[in-house]
Design an enzyme around this catalytic site. Structure first.
Site, PDB file in Angstrom:
ATOM      1  CD  GLU A 315      -2.931  -1.202   2.263  1.00 22.21           C
ATOM      2  OE1 GLU A 315      -4.063  -1.682   2.076  1.00 22.21           O
ATOM      3  OE2 GLU A 315      -2.546  -0.781   3.371  1.00 22.21           O
ATOM      4  CB  THR A 457      -5.148  -3.644  16.405  1.00 21.38           C
ATOM      5  OG1 THR A 457      -4.053  -2.748  16.146  1.00 21.38           O
ATOM      6  CG2 THR A 457      -4.628  -5.044  16.650  1.00 21.38           C
TER       7      THR A 457
END
Length: 541
Positions: A315, A457
């Site tokens: 990314e 998370t």
């Protein structure tokens, strides 16, 4: 429910009937090289049972051995376990195999063997058993992202214990990202001094309008890291660190603004990112940035003995490089053609740098863009495709496709799922995951090192939320990674779910806040927190 409901399922197991009682006179006979497993058994079983397990031999003793015969038959992670009326013989192919066998022995004692103190009036016995076992894959991993939400050292140690209980052996430690830098680097103190804290955090998915205005952060000192690595090693778990580059780097740039593309961005104004998603701020392609990260990796290598070092590589938006005159001049100077070539230049540099120091680079499957560095391994997350391409080209692969084993994805389509993210992946879905895609050539299949479940998370703000997302699905994943299962369509999913009835009691004894099979308890829900639900089944790519 039965104490012989083992998870992960062993290669072969026979339970002919009968029990071997254990009491205060039961001795532990630890052969050469078995001392660490003996200490672990005394620690966990002593706490749960109150039995001293003194050194000794004789009738009823628990004998620990490491033997070349078991190593030849089942490999260094394999073991044989025999429980008869005369006692216990646990024979490992190596220290790791002995330890995994000890985990099976603990399961056979029943769920109360996972408690920290003995229950009143409890008596102990092992069912007569003959087990031969070995793992299917050498890489049985779990990734924990501690950047988006920091995980305290004590909770990392606890997670390593839970991994060991499921015979997982690779802990992928995602230590840096846009939302926080979590490892002390002594020569660059601002990485943690400025880069480990953010002023606030998005609540829920990045499209949510809600914020938590409590500053969030934390980091591990180098001694914390040494403790974590040592704790893992005692449990035959390898810790693979991840230092993300050239994308996912805003926390580092916020600490040292010259790391960014200063000719197109006011990097002095950047702070540690407070929301989620793909960040546009990437590292500048300069020699100074390379030297900086070489300094980071020098300290990382001193802390982590693992062969593999993860560099991320995923990314990485190219917009700033496209707009930056300095980056465009660098592309021309290096002769790498375009921005994809520039990313490949980053990866190839650290591939060579790590190889010169006896290590191996591993990165997300985007490192295939612009040409895969020689010697690099691939974590295939965007489906199977990247892993297939890499394996067919002779590169080692860890299969961790988002559509199958991202445990941050929701477990049910119900409205009560807390902050529902991504595709629905039930416990049964994870059990039907197959790490080696059909159609892969035999030669390429040998490059599949194994598989890994990933835990990101963004919407997991504390340990209980991590527990909820990870368990019970990690038990299904562990069986996929360890056991010699048939093809997904032929797997005994109902039998696995029945065995889970016993395994839930083990998780209860361990204090794991797992998702109940009937759905989230009231305190596990997050009403009003927007998620990212995706309708329909996940694509297989």
């Amino acid at each position: 429910m039965a104490d012989t409901d083992l998870i992960p399922a062993p290669l072969t197991a026979e339970h002919p009937g009968g029990l071997l009682p254990l009491d205060a006179s039961t001795a532990l006979d630890a052969g050469p090289g078995t001392g660490p497993t003996a200490r672990w058994l005394r620690s966990v079983l002593g706490a749960a049972t109150g039995l001293p397990l003194p050194d000794g031999t004789g009738p009823g003793a628990v004998r620990l051995r490491i033997s070349p015969e078991t190593a030849e038959a089942h490999g260094p992670e394999g073991y044989r376990l025999s429980v008869t009326g005369d006692g216990v013989l646990l024979d490992g192919g190596g220290p790791a195999g002995l330890f995994w066998g000890a985990q099976t022995l603990r399961q056979l004692l029943g769920p109360d063997a996972y408690r920290r103190a003995p229950l009143p009036g409890r008596t102990w016995a092992l069912p007569h058993t003959e087990i031969a076992d070995r793992p299917r894959f050498g890489w049985r991993g779990l990734l924990l992202d501690v950047s988006r939400h920091f995980t305290a050292k004590e909770d990392v140690l606890r997670l390593l214990d839970l991994m060991a209980a499921h015979k997982l052996n690779v802990f992928h430690f995602h230590l840096t990202d846009d939302q926080g830098w979590r490892i002390e680097i002594e020569r660059y103190p601002r990485l943690t001094g400025a880069g480990s804290w953010r002023a606030r955090s998005k609540r829920g998915h990045r499209a949510s309008p809600l914020w938590d205005d409590t500053p969030h952060g934390g980091f591990y000192t180098q001694d914390d890291i040494r403790e974590i690595v040592a704790h893992a090693a005692e449990r035959h778990i390898t810790v693979v660190p991840e230092i993300d580059l050239p994308g996912h780097s805003q926390a580092a740039i916020a600490a040292y603004p010259w790391l960014g593309n200063t000719d197109v961005v006011d990097t002095e104004a950047l702070t540690v990112w407070d929301t989620w998603g793909v960040n546009p701020n990437v590292l500048a392609p300069t020699e100074e940035v390379l030297r900086f990260y070489e300094g980071v990796f020098e300290e990382v290598l001193a802390l982590f003995p693992s062969t593999f070092v993860h560099v991320g590589g995923d990314e990485c938006p190219k917009d700033q490089w496209k707009e930056s005159p300095a980056a465009q001049a660098r592309i021309a100077e290096l002769g790498v053609g375009d921005e994809d070539g520039l990313q490949s230049w980053f990866i190839r540099h650290f591939d060579r740098w790590l190889a010169d120091r006896g290590r191996r680079l591993i990165g997300w499957d985007e490192i295939l863009e612009g040409g895969l560095a020689e010697g690099a391994a691939v974590s295939s997350w965007r489906g199977y495709g990247g892993g297939i391409t890499a394996a067919e080209a002779g590169h080692d692969v860890v299969m961790c496709p988002e559509q199958q084993v991202y445990l941050d994805h929701r477990q049910d389509a119900g409205e009560d799922e807390p902050v529902p993210i991504g595709f629905v992946r039930t416990l049964a879905d994870v059990y039907r995951f197959e790490p080696v895609p059909p159609g892969l050539s035999e030669e390429a299949a040998r490059h599949v090192l194994g598989t890994q479940a990933n835990v990101w998370t963004e919407v997991m703000e504390n340990r209980d939320r991590v527990d909820y997302q990870v368990f019970p699905r990690l038990a299904a994943f562990a069986e996929v990674a360890w056991s010699a299962l048939p093809a997904p369509a032929d797997r005994d999913t109902d039998g696995f779910l029945r065995r889970m009835e016993t395994h839930y009691r083990r998780l209860d004894a361990l204090g794991v806040a797992y998702r109940p099979p009937t759905g989230p308890a009231p305190w596990q829900r997050r009403p009003g927190l927007l998620g990212r639900p995706i309708d329909g089944p996940p694509p297989i790519v």
